[in-house]
Design a protein around this motif. Structure first.
Motif, PDB file in Angstrom:
ATOM      1  N   HIS A   1       8.336   4.935   6.763  1.00  0.00           N
ATOM      2  CA  HIS A   1       7.146   4.235   6.279  1.00  0.00           C
ATOM      3  C   HIS A   1       7.021   2.884   6.980  1.00  0.00           C
ATOM      4  O   HIS A   1       8.001   2.139   7.111  1.00  0.00           O
TER       5      HIS A   1
ATOM      6  N   GLU B   1       4.280   5.943  -2.750  1.00  0.00           N
ATOM      7  CA  GLU B   1       5.083   6.921  -2.014  1.00  0.00           C
ATOM      8  C   GLU B   1       6.566   6.599  -2.105  1.00  0.00           C
ATOM      9  O   GLU B   1       7.401   7.492  -2.242  1.00  0.00           O
TER      10      GLU B   1
ATOM     11  N   ARG C   1       7.281   9.634   6.310  1.00  0.00           N
ATOM     12  CA  ARG C   1       6.037  10.367   6.048  1.00  0.00           C
ATOM     13  C   ARG C   1       5.485  10.927   7.347  1.00  0.00           C
ATOM     14  O   ARG C   1       5.791  10.435   8.443  1.00  0.00           O
TER      15      ARG C   1
ATOM     16  N   TRP D   1       0.810  -1.218   0.000  1.00  0.00           N
ATOM     17  CA  TRP D   1       0.000   0.000   0.000  1.00  0.00           C
ATOM     18  C   TRP D   1       0.851   1.280   0.000  1.00  0.00           C
ATOM     19  O   TRP D   1       0.338   2.368  -0.252  1.00  0.00           O
ATOM     20  N   GLN D   2       2.147   1.169   0.260  1.00  0.00           N
ATOM     21  CA  GLN D   2       3.025   2.349   0.260  1.00  0.00           C
ATOM     22  C   GLN D   2       3.934   2.372  -0.962  1.00  0.00           C
ATOM     23  O   GLN D   2       4.913   3.112  -1.008  1.00  0.00           O
TER      24      GLN D   2
END
Length: 373
Positions: A167, A110, A156, A106-107
């Motif tokens: 993260h 980024e 983040r 899901w990251q």
């Protein structure tokens, strides 16, 4: 191509998962070849209670120094045999940048915006973790310390924490490469250096990674390359590159082209008939199979088993998932609420209550009650 009935495929999985209670103690459980996930409260303990022929206690995993709890497949915490950690760590080295980014899940977006190779992001973070974790430390303390050592783009702003930190998924994936484990049974989450940790290797090990895929197919097969990729978090194209086709046989299950290790064909062709009741916790390895439509073909029932938030446990009766269950502690009593999809036979209800007693004991409760929704 052999056509395997769905019920036969599930009977095979149930046997391979040890749900016939053929193992008497944890390290005898073949499922540890792949790892035993422990993402929610007592998940691994309850998975053991459903499989071992001997009683399970709250100390069954925490006090066993033959096991180590590490963030492994998909960055989820799993118990593994300590002797098998070197090969596991090699298997978790991404094959390339695409694979590393896929494992960020899901990251992914980024971390792809850092402008740095995803493999370099992973191992620079792992080096920071190795430098910081020289003694047991809480996850929060480790996160704060390594955030100061890594480039700002690897971190983040977290509204929940009210702070900027590394993260989450990146930290989870990097930790095992940094030679760090989780302290089992500790709250808050606590990290510690792996005993005798080896020098970090950044070299991919395709054969070790292929063996993980093969083990997934042993326990959750017959299954597809996509199913296996979903378990490891790897990019589908990377799984295709290392697919151990010379050790697999193709079969058809529920209209799907699937694979099973060739040396498991005899077990697949004649599995023992599932009998009795098992209470599988949320995120149990059996319900972690990626082909949910094979496990539970009815879509309405599947939605009850796999909730987006707060999935319940599953009631397994004679090889089929026929209900769900939840627990709530009240003082010294653990209360089970069971929702059956269809009325259960009297014997099945009695067996379920016996399983509830085992599950309660595994969590340290002497008193329990079962409510039928």
């Amino acid at each position: 191509m052999p056509d395997i009935p769905r019920e036969q495929a599930l009977a095979y999985r149930i046997a391979e998962h040890g749900l016939h209670r053929s193992a008497g103690e944890v390290t005898e459980l073949p499922l540890l070849d792949l790892g035993l996930q422990d993402s929610m409260r007592d998940t691994a303990l309850l998975s053991l209670a459903a499989r071992l022929s001997t009683p399970v206690t709250p100390e069954s995993l925490v006090d066993d120094d033959r096991l180590a709890l590490v963030w492994s497949h998909r960055g989820a915490p799993h118990f593994h045999r300590r002797t098998e950690l070197p090969e596991l760590v090699s298997a978790l080295v991404p094959l390339n940048d695409q694979d590393a980014l896929s494992r960020m899940m899901w990251q992914k977006k980024e971390l792809s915006d850092t402008g740095v190779s995803a493999v370099d992001v992973l191992f620079e973070t792992a080096r920071a973790i190795r430098k910081v974790v020289t003694r047991p430390m809480t996850k929060g303390a480790v996160s704060a310390a390594i955030t100061k050592l890594i480039p700002p783009s690897f971190s983040r702003w977290c509204r929940g924490c009210g702070a900027t930190h590394v993260h989450e998924q990146l930290m989870r994936l990097a930790t095992v490469h940094g030679g760090v484990r989780l302290e089992a049974g500790q709250t808050p989450a606590t990290l510690a250096p792996l005993e005798g940790r080896e020098r970090m290797s950044t070299s991919p090990a395709p054969e070790a990674a292929a063996r993980v895929l093969e083990r997934y197919l042993r326990f959750n097969g017959p299954a597809t390359p996509g199913d296996a990729a979903g378990f490891t978090g790897s990019a589908r194209s990377c799984v295709t590159e290392i697919w151990p086709s010379d050790r697999l046989t193709e079969v058809r299950v529920a209209g799907r082209r699937t694979f099973v290790p060739t040396d498991q064909l005899t077990a697949l062709e004649n599995p023992p008939t599932p009998r009795g009741v098992r209470l599988l916790p949320p995120l149990d390895p059996f319900t972690q199979g990626r082909d949910k439509a094979v496990l539970v073909p009815d879509k309405a029932r599947a939605k009850e088993v796999w909730k987006i938030i707060g999935s319940p446990g599953a009631v397994l009766v004679d090889g089929e998932i026929l209900g769900v269950w939840r627990t709530k502690a009240s003082g010294k009593r653990l209360r089970f609420t069971v929702t059956a999809f269809d009325p259960l036979r009297g014997k099945d209800r009695a067996d379920l209550e016996a399983e509830a007693e085992r599950a309660a004991a595994a969590r340290g409760f002497r008193d329990f009650a079962v409510d039928w929704a």
